[in-house]
Scaffold this motif. Structure first.
Motif, PDB file in Angstrom:
ATOM      1  N   VAL A  10     -88.182 -32.621  66.037  1.00 36.84           N
ATOM      2  CA  VAL A  10     -88.394 -31.590  67.065  1.00 36.84           C
ATOM      3  C   VAL A  10     -89.418 -30.565  66.568  1.00 36.84           C
ATOM      4  O   VAL A  10     -89.427 -30.218  65.382  1.00 36.84           O
ATOM      5  CB  VAL A  10     -87.043 -30.908  67.383  1.00 36.84           C
ATOM      6  CG1 VAL A  10     -87.222 -29.673  68.249  1.00 36.84           C
ATOM      7  CG2 VAL A  10     -86.097 -31.914  68.028  1.00 36.84           C
ATOM      8  N   ILE A  11     -90.297 -30.071  67.450  1.00 34.07           N
ATOM      9  CA  ILE A  11     -91.272 -29.058  67.049  1.00 34.07           C
ATOM     10  C   ILE A  11     -90.623 -27.668  67.032  1.00 34.07           C
ATOM     11  O   ILE A  11     -89.613 -27.417  67.702  1.00 34.07           O
ATOM     12  CB  ILE A  11     -92.515 -29.045  67.968  1.00 34.07           C
ATOM     13  CG1 ILE A  11     -92.165 -28.639  69.388  1.00 34.07           C
ATOM     14  CG2 ILE A  11     -93.207 -30.415  67.946  1.00 34.07           C
ATOM     15  CD1 ILE A  11     -93.385 -28.438  70.288  1.00 34.07           C
ATOM     16  N   GLY A  12     -91.191 -26.785  66.226  1.00 37.02           N
ATOM     17  CA  GLY A  12     -90.631 -25.454  66.020  1.00 37.02           C
ATOM     18  C   GLY A  12     -90.415 -24.671  67.305  1.00 37.02           C
ATOM     19  O   GLY A  12     -89.416 -23.966  67.458  1.00 37.02           O
ATOM     20  N   ARG A  13     -91.361 -24.799  68.216  1.00 34.40           N
ATOM     21  CA  ARG A  13     -91.289 -24.103  69.499  1.00 34.40           C
ATOM     22  C   ARG A  13     -90.020 -24.502  70.270  1.00 34.40           C
ATOM     23  O   ARG A  13     -89.325 -23.644  70.836  1.00 34.40           O
ATOM     24  CB  ARG A  13     -92.535 -24.521  70.279  1.00 34.40           C
ATOM     25  CG  ARG A  13     -92.926 -23.711  71.434  1.00 34.40           C
ATOM     26  CD  ARG A  13     -94.213 -24.325  72.020  1.00 34.40           C
ATOM     27  NE  ARG A  13     -93.904 -24.903  73.308  1.00 34.40           N
ATOM     28  CZ  ARG A  13     -94.451 -24.490  74.457  1.00 34.40           C
ATOM     29  NH1 ARG A  13     -95.364 -23.545  74.451  1.00 34.40           N
ATOM     30  NH2 ARG A  13     -94.103 -25.037  75.592  1.00 34.40           N
ATOM     31  N   ASP A  14     -89.732 -25.789  70.305  1.00 34.53           N
ATOM     32  CA  ASP A  14     -88.542 -26.259  71.030  1.00 34.53           C
ATOM     33  C   ASP A  14     -87.257 -25.871  70.296  1.00 34.53           C
ATOM     34  O   ASP A  14     -86.231 -25.584  70.927  1.00 34.53           O
ATOM     35  CB  ASP A  14     -88.592 -27.780  71.215  1.00 34.53           C
ATOM     36  CG  ASP A  14     -89.687 -28.192  72.198  1.00 34.53           C
ATOM     37  OD1 ASP A  14     -90.182 -27.314  72.924  1.00 34.53           O
ATOM     38  OD2 ASP A  14     -90.055 -29.378  72.207  1.00 34.53           O
ATOM     39  N   ARG A  25     -92.990 -30.030  62.954  1.00 33.50           N
ATOM     40  CA  ARG A  25     -91.645 -30.540  62.813  1.00 33.50           C
ATOM     41  C   ARG A  25     -90.940 -29.648  61.792  1.00 33.50           C
ATOM     42  O   ARG A  25     -91.572 -28.805  61.179  1.00 33.50           O
ATOM     43  CB  ARG A  25     -91.552 -31.983  62.315  1.00 33.50           C
ATOM     44  CG  ARG A  25     -92.805 -32.780  62.352  1.00 33.50           C
ATOM     45  CD  ARG A  25     -92.695 -34.220  61.882  1.00 33.50           C
ATOM     46  NE  ARG A  25     -91.387 -34.695  61.517  1.00 33.50           N
ATOM     47  CZ  ARG A  25     -90.824 -35.766  62.051  1.00 33.50           C
ATOM     48  NH1 ARG A  25     -91.433 -36.449  62.986  1.00 33.50           N
ATOM     49  NH2 ARG A  25     -89.638 -36.173  61.642  1.00 33.50           N
ATOM     50  N   LEU A  26     -89.620 -29.863  61.608  1.00 31.73           N
ATOM     51  CA  LEU A  26     -88.891 -28.975  60.705  1.00 31.73           C
ATOM     52  C   LEU A  26     -88.632 -29.579  59.321  1.00 31.73           C
ATOM     53  O   LEU A  26     -88.065 -28.913  58.459  1.00 31.73           O
ATOM     54  CB  LEU A  26     -87.568 -28.534  61.344  1.00 31.73           C
ATOM     55  CG  LEU A  26     -87.715 -27.288  62.220  1.00 31.73           C
ATOM     56  CD1 LEU A  26     -88.432 -27.599  63.518  1.00 31.73           C
ATOM     57  CD2 LEU A  26     -86.382 -26.652  62.505  1.00 31.73           C
ATOM     58  N   ASP A  27     -89.098 -30.813  59.116  1.00 34.43           N
ATOM     59  CA  ASP A  27     -88.877 -31.478  57.829  1.00 34.43           C
ATOM     60  C   ASP A  27     -89.388 -30.645  56.661  1.00 34.43           C
ATOM     61  O   ASP A  27     -88.735 -30.510  55.627  1.00 34.43           O
ATOM     62  CB  ASP A  27     -89.624 -32.805  57.723  1.00 34.43           C
ATOM     63  CG  ASP A  27     -89.525 -33.630  58.971  1.00 34.43           C
ATOM     64  OD1 ASP A  27     -89.690 -33.061  60.061  1.00 34.43           O
ATOM     65  OD2 ASP A  27     -89.299 -34.832  58.833  1.00 34.43           O
TER      66      ASP A  27
END
Lengths: 470, 470
Positions: free
Chosen positions: B120-124, B436-438
């Motif tokens: 998931v991208i940071g914004r979402d 992404r959050l990785d």
């Protein structure tokens, strides 16, 4: 303020030796386990189980314990949850009448998985099972009916204590660790009656099994809780109930056994409807009633029947189990109330609907919980009547071992072949002799390999949504 | 009977677009995530986390998400639980003052794990975080204070809804599936205030994160619940509270944001003690007070202070966080109330004990929750006084971004090197730009490999038992 209720329970669990439990209690334990296993083996292809399994499969741990009736082996926490869900899916499990707890589900599901993993012998499994049921039903007695009336699903809220107690006994926890295990269980006690009629009702049993097992596993590592999880001023009994009597928990340990008050359902729905079904089937068979002869069915029932099962227009199978009208109709038409009578198609059958709409149930305050009065009026004006005083499956009229075996066969036949079913029945009756539980668990695997589970599969995508409440 | 409260929440979650949330709310979300991450990264060597990890490690699933501050990757359900437990272990996390909910813990722990797994991208992630906090705090407002007064730990009981809502948004659930996710959350709502002072208090946050996440994962497979999990006659608000106001849930969506009422603690203990600590530190520094000069400390406090933190003789660090006497003593001696002041050794230090016994706290009904009156009498008879009207960390006197960064550094220094700490701080401020959050998750791994986790290790044996309550 009562002294050390939680500690008293912990002390009892630690002190109990195998030989302190009388033989008739172990015999009842085997009956309860047979009944639990049949309900669990029979359900795993139901959407309630398959959707839970599909949702959780990507997160399963190592293959440690069997999902009964399926054959997959998963980590013991998920095995406990899935077997617990399965055991209550058909609403066909056992009932401790004094509390309306379904006691075997959470306890057996937790320790069946743990015992398979740990190589526990059958004798120790049965001993822990007896203690878990004892703890859960005593805690239930202390808060019933107030706790239930508020809206708690007592099978879940008390069940988590039973699972923790039984798992704690198998793990050999100390008294202090059991105090913590019961506390960790107390603070996870949950399950709302609002959920009746949805997949969350059986979920409560699975969650109680899993959370109680986890409570014992955490306590084994000295993960602490409060000292008075049950009786503390902000503990379980004060927060989740308006009234409480701790003597039900602390007095008379070992002089009577809650398991001896356990009953088994002959019909696949809530126990309050059983007298009605029993009477309807008797009238049908005695008078050889045919559908087209029947004008109307009138029922006199205990107040709980309408409170719990008053749905007159069920739309799906799960709702049918909460409809005394539907149950009376299928009992008269089919002479049965097994899973087939609660299939979605049967709920929507025009002939069933037509008769269901001609059922009238009224509260009769002279009628006990295991009784019902049925009057069927025929189109020719004849009225046939039956008053059931103690229905089949009640304490006064219990199912025999043969009845339980027949029920087990009926539940397992869609899943297992006849040889395996007979081997399972024998294994349950000889459970006190078993070296380990692996063999029993492996016998529950269906011969056809069935659907496989993809552990650690890719990203989760929601399933296409079905119609509401389906 | 209110109409469709649960469905209204589901509808709001589905309808919300990223651009519907104002920029200041996203800014506060980043502050809340930075604070959550610091608390979580700092705690994983605490016994609360290591014992939970030791108890559950044999059952971990595939390496999908990071246990922050440790580096192990485990299945997302266990990652959510362990990060949730860690986030509340120091009692140093955020507080939504209107409900005393610690809102970030359950929500961020659930979706940080899910986002790492799903890419998931940071914004979402930030958008889902805002919605989760909104849902949890609105549900909390609807039942506070009655629900809390009964004995429920609202951070757990409301937190499970926030985790389910945020995870459901990330999974793209439909309105009906969100109704079910909220229902599955409702029926797992639990956590007793009796547990305060034990390891179960932070466990509530971990359980809420894990159970809320599981609720969304199950609902994604169309696992059903009741339709009115929140407002039904036997649903959450009726069963777990004596009073309820559903307008707090249903009215004014999008016109105000609960996250803007969030606060961050400068001190590592319950927020009700903060005004006392703030004032004691100010007096110490202004008058350069030395321990040997002090005769006694008198406190005038809000009633909740003695109700929640009235322990006068704490025995271990966790209990010290519930002792206003201990906090006043260490604030005067050390000029601080960080984790060091709640170490077991500090609780047992004879000098601390001696001063603690000369602290007197009395309720002053003229004093607000974020205020305190302190009078310190010196051995020469001098009395120095301070009245704190709005303590540091309150809504009227919030911690600045710089304060939050300093707190983050203090929490992470025992675990991470300085470079990684600065990279993490920058990554949090730029979270809305993250692909992404990785990367963020991997930055939380300590450079020293530390203790490794043995997944699927052999049979469980209880740890040697420690002394009571240790």
């Amino acid at each position: 303020m009562p002294q050390q209720v939680t500690r008293a329970v912990a002390r009892f669990i630690v002190a109990s030796r195998h030989e302190d439990v009388p033989e008739p209690v172990y015999r009842e334990a085997k009956r309860a386990v047979l009944n639990w296993l049949g309900c669990s083996v029979g359900a795993p292809r139901h959407a309630t189980v398959t959707r839970a399994l599909d949702g959780l499969a990507p997160f399963f741990g190592p293959p440690q314990a069997t999902v009964v009736g399926r054959g997959e082996r998963v980590d013991i926490l998920h095995a406990a949850m899935l077997n617990g869900i399965a055991s209550h899916t058909f609403d066909f499990d056992d009932t401790h009448l004094a509390t309306v707890i379904h006691p075997a589900g959470s306890v057996a599901s937790a320790i069946f998985a743990l015992s398979e993993y740990q190589g526990v012998i059958g004798r120790d499994f049965l001993h822990a099972f007896v203690l878990g049921v004892e703890v859960e039903c005593r805690i239930g007695r202390a808060v019933y009916p107030s706790h239930y009336d508020i809206g708690w699903h007592i099978t879940g809220t008390a069940g988590v204590f039973g699972a923790a107690a039984a798992a704690g006994k198998i793990l050999g926890l100390s008294e202090q660790q059991l105090v913590w295990a019961l506390g960790i269980a107390a603070t996870q006690s949950s399950g709302l009656r609002e959920m009746f009629g949805s997949m969350c009702k059986p979920f409560h049993v699975g969650a109680a099994a899993k959370n109680g097992l986890a409570a014992a596993l955490l306590a084994a590592q000295n993960f602490t809780s409060a000292e008075a999880g049950i009786e503390g001023s902000r503990g379980f009994a004060n927060v989740l109930s308006a009234e409480r009597d701790y003597r039900a928990i602390t007095e008379g340990w070992g002089s009577g056994w809650e398991l001896l008050d356990n009953t088994y359902k002959p019909f696949a729905c809530g126990i309050v409807i059983h007298p009605t079904i029993d009477g309807c089937i008797q009238l049908r068979n005695e008078h050889r009633l045919a559908l087209e002869e029947i004008e109307k069915i009138e029922l006199g029932v205990h107040p709980l029947v309408l409170e719990l099962t008053g749905k007159t227009d069920p739309r799906v199978g799960l709702e049918g189990k909460f409809s005394v009208s539907h149950c009376a109709a299928v009992a008269v038409i089919d002479g049965a109330a097994g899973e087939a009578q609660f299939a979605d198609a049967r709920i929507k059958d025009p002939a069933v609907i037509a008769l269901r709409q001609r059922v009238r149930a009224e509260v009769d305050k002279t009628i006990d919980e295991d009784a019902a009065a049925i009057a069927i009026t025929l189109v020719d004006g004849t009225v046939v009547k039956k008053r059931v005083e103690h229905c089949i499956g009640s304490l006064a009229h219990p199912m025999s071992d043969t009845d339980l075996e027949a029920k087990f066969r009926g539940l397992c036949e869609p899943i297992l072949d006849a040889d395996h079913i007979e081997m399972l029945i024998n294994a349950c009756w000889q459970l006190d002799q078993a070296d380990r539980l692996d063999h029993l668990a492996s016998l529950t695997a269906p011969r056809r390999s069935g659907e496989s589970v993809h552990v650690g599969a890719g990203p989760i995508r929601p399933a296409a949504q079905l119609g509401s409440r389906t």
